[in-house]
Design a protein around this motif. Structure first.
Motif, PDB file in Angstrom:
ATOM      1  N   GLU A 171      72.985  17.598  45.139  1.00 54.41           N
ATOM      2  CA  GLU A 171      73.495  16.496  44.319  1.00 54.41           C
ATOM      3  C   GLU A 171      74.404  17.008  43.206  1.00 54.41           C
ATOM      4  O   GLU A 171      75.490  16.455  42.962  1.00 54.41           O
ATOM      5  CB  GLU A 171      72.328  15.708  43.724  1.00 54.41           C
ATOM      6  N   ALA A 172      73.967  18.071  42.520  1.00 52.91           N
ATOM      7  CA  ALA A 172      74.765  18.612  41.422  1.00 52.91           C
ATOM      8  C   ALA A 172      76.086  19.182  41.924  1.00 52.91           C
ATOM      9  O   ALA A 172      77.141  18.972  41.312  1.00 52.91           O
ATOM     10  CB  ALA A 172      73.966  19.688  40.681  1.00 52.91           C
TER      11      ALA A 172
ATOM     12  N   LYS B  10      78.489  16.334  42.943  1.00 50.51           N
ATOM     13  CA  LYS B  10      79.097  15.689  41.771  1.00 50.51           C
ATOM     14  C   LYS B  10      80.259  16.514  41.254  1.00 50.51           C
ATOM     15  O   LYS B  10      81.321  15.970  40.893  1.00 50.51           O
ATOM     16  CB  LYS B  10      78.050  15.499  40.679  1.00 50.51           C
ATOM     17  N   ARG B  11      80.091  17.829  41.215  1.00 50.65           N
ATOM     18  CA  ARG B  11      81.180  18.693  40.760  1.00 50.65           C
ATOM     19  C   ARG B  11      82.395  18.581  41.706  1.00 50.65           C
ATOM     20  O   ARG B  11      83.538  18.503  41.259  1.00 50.65           O
ATOM     21  CB  ARG B  11      80.706  20.143  40.708  1.00 50.65           C
TER      22      ARG B  11
ATOM     23  N   GLN C 139      83.138  16.091  43.681  1.00 52.33           N
ATOM     24  CA  GLN C 139      83.721  14.762  43.528  1.00 52.33           C
ATOM     25  C   GLN C 139      84.654  14.719  42.327  1.00 52.33           C
ATOM     26  O   GLN C 139      85.744  14.122  42.381  1.00 52.33           O
ATOM     27  CB  GLN C 139      82.612  13.717  43.371  1.00 52.33           C
ATOM     28  N   GLU C 140      84.259  15.369  41.247  1.00 60.89           N
ATOM     29  CA  GLU C 140      85.127  15.434  40.066  1.00 60.89           C
ATOM     30  C   GLU C 140      86.417  16.186  40.383  1.00 60.89           C
ATOM     31  O   GLU C 140      87.502  15.808  39.917  1.00 60.89           O
ATOM     32  CB  GLU C 140      84.372  16.111  38.923  1.00 60.89           C
TER      33      GLU C 140
ATOM     34  N   ARG D 294      76.524  14.763  51.596  1.00 64.24           N
ATOM     35  CA  ARG D 294      76.240  13.987  50.392  1.00 64.24           C
ATOM     36  C   ARG D 294      77.491  13.274  49.893  1.00 64.24           C
ATOM     37  O   ARG D 294      77.420  12.137  49.396  1.00 64.24           O
ATOM     38  CB  ARG D 294      75.703  14.928  49.315  1.00 64.24           C
ATOM     39  N   LEU D 295      78.650  13.910  50.020  1.00 58.99           N
ATOM     40  CA  LEU D 295      79.897  13.300  49.574  1.00 58.99           C
ATOM     41  C   LEU D 295      80.251  12.063  50.386  1.00 58.99           C
ATOM     42  O   LEU D 295      80.880  11.134  49.879  1.00 58.99           O
ATOM     43  CB  LEU D 295      81.039  14.311  49.659  1.00 58.99           C
TER      44      LEU D 295
END
Length: 357
Positions: free
Chosen positions: A173-174, A177-178, A180-181, A228-229
C-alpha cells in the motif's frame, strides 16, 4: 515472566546495512563490507586481504558519493526515525516493547546492540530485517552476525526472526501510494504515458543460481504494487542497479532501462522496490547519477519516488509482523509462518510447505 515481572518485555532489533558517518569512516566501512563471507565467499585470510585492497581502491570514489550527502550516510538517522515510529505503533515501553537498531557494517553494530539488549533484559527478542525481500547477502548475513554477537553477550532470551515480507499489504500500500504520486507528477508534465521502473539492488547471477530467493521476491513485490495500482495497460518493468565488479549480474540493469526509455521517448517513474530507507543508492545513484543519465538519454520526464520510510501503512505492517512473531511458535516466520518461495530456492530459511513446488 522473567524475575517475576508483571509485564513481559520484548526487544525488537531492526537490521539494516549501515553506512559511514563521516569521510574517515568510508574505508573501514568498505573493509567491513568486503570482509563479510556473504559478500566475498572465499577463504578467510584471502578474503581479508582482498577486502583491504578493495576498500583502499574504492574509498576515493565512495567518498565522492558521500560528499553529496554532507560526507556521511543518512541511513542511521532514517532508521532511527523508523525505529521511533515502530515503537510508537507497538505502544512503547508501556506495552513492554523497546526497539533497537543493529547495523551490519557500521555502528551501531551487532555487538553494541546485543550488549544494550542484554541490559534491557527482555523476555523475548524479535529480529526484524529492514529488507523486505530475503537474501543470503543481507538478511541471512545480519541474522548470522546477530546470533554470533548474542552468544558472546550471553543473551539467553527466546529469539524469533522475521525472514521477509515481500508482499505485506502495508508495504505494498505504501509503495503503491508513492508510485501513484509519481504517475500524477508525470501526468502534470504532459509528456505522455510513463514507464514505471521498479529498481532494486542487484545480485551476481551465481548467488541466485545457488538458490537465493531475492530476485523472485523482488518481482513478487513489484507485481503486488502493480495489482494494487489497478491501472490496466500500465507499462512497467523490474530492473536492478548498483552493479560492481566483473561478475555477471541479474538484469535488466536500471541504467539500460533508462536508456531504453529514452530511445522510446517515454517518461520514467522510478520506484525503489527493495529499499525502505533513503541512503546513498537512492539519494545519489537514483537522484543524481540516473537523473543525469535520463537527461542525456532523452527521457522526457524523470520522476524518482520516495522510499516508504516512515509511511503509516508500512510501519503498521512491521508492527503487525512483530506481534505475529511474538504470538507465534516458529523461530522464523513469513506471514503466518508458511513458506511461499518455490522449492528450487533452497536458500530460503523456511522449509517447503507440504505440496509446495
Amino acid at each position: 515472566c522473567r524475575h517475576g515481572r508483571l509485564m513481559t518485555r520484548t526487544a525488537v532489533v531492526l537490521f539494516n546495512l549501515g553506512g559511514p558517518d563521516r569521510p574517515e569512516s568510508v574505508r573501514p566501512f568498505l573493509f567491513n563490507l568486503f570482509s563479510d563471507p556473504a559478500i566475498l565467499a572465499i577463504p578467510g585470510p584471502l578474503r581479508r586481504l582482498l577486502a583491504w585492497f578493495l576498500s583502499v581502491r574504492r574509498a576515493p570514489v565512495a567518498r565522492e558519493i558521500y560528499s553529496h550527502l554532507g560526507g556521511g550516510s543518512p541511513l542511521l538517522a532514517n532508521t532511527n526515525a523508523q525505529a521511533a515510529r515502530l515503537a510508537e505503533a507497538l505502544g512503547g515501553e508501556e506495552a513492554g516493547f523497546r526497539v533497537f537498531i543493529a547495523m551490519r557494517y557500521w555502528h551501531p553494530r551487532s555487538d553494541e546492540t546485543a550488549a544494550a539488549v542484554k541490559a534491557f533484559d527482555p523476555d523475548t527478542i524479535v529480529l526484524l530485517p529492514l529488507y523486505p525481500q530475503f537474501s543470503t547477502t543481507t538478511s541471512a548475513s545480519s541474522l548470522a552476525d546477530w546470533h554470533r554477537a548474542a552468544a558472546a553477550a550471553g543473551l539467553d532470551a527466546p529469539t524469533k526472526a522475521l525472514c521477509c515480507y515481500p508482499t505485506a499489504p502495508g508495504l505494498v500500500e505504501a509503495m503503491a501510494k508513492r508510485v501513484q504520486e509519481g504517475l500524477a507528477a508525470v501526468s502534470g508534465a504532459g509528456d505522455g504515458q510513463p514507464r514505471v521502473l521498479f529498481s532494486a539492488h542487484g545480485l551476481p547471477k551465481r548467488v541466485v543460481a545457488r538458490g537465493d530467493p531475492y530476485q523472485w521476491q523482488v518481482e513478487r513485490t513489484a507485481a503486488a504494487v502493480v495489482e494494487r495500482l489497478a491501472k490496466p495497460g500500465l507499462d512497467w518493468v523490474v530492473c536492478y542497479q548498483s552493479r560492481v565488479g566483473p561478475l555477471e549480474w541479474i538484469g535488466p540493469a536500471t541504467d539500460e532501462e533508462i536508456a531504453r526509455a529514452g530511445d522510446d521517448a517515454v517518461p520514467v517513474v522510478l520506484a525503489p522496490v527493495a529499499f525502505v530507507s533513503e541512503h546513498s543508492e537512492t539519494l545519489v545513484e537514483l537522484d543524481i547519477e540516473y537523473r543525469r543519465l535520463a537527461e542525456k538519454a532523452g527521457v522526457p520526464t524523470y520522476v524518482r519516488v520516495a522510499t516508504v520510510s516512515t509511511a503509516g501503512p508500512f510501519i503498521e505492517a512491521l508492527a503487525g509482523h512483530v506481534r505475529g512473531v511474538v504470538e507465534g511458535e516458529g523461530a522464523v516466520a513469513h506471514g503466518r509462518g508458511e513458506r511461499t518461495c518455490p522449492v528450487p530456492f533452497g536458500r530460503c530459511p523456511l522449509r517447503p510447505a507440504p505440496g509446495a513446488g
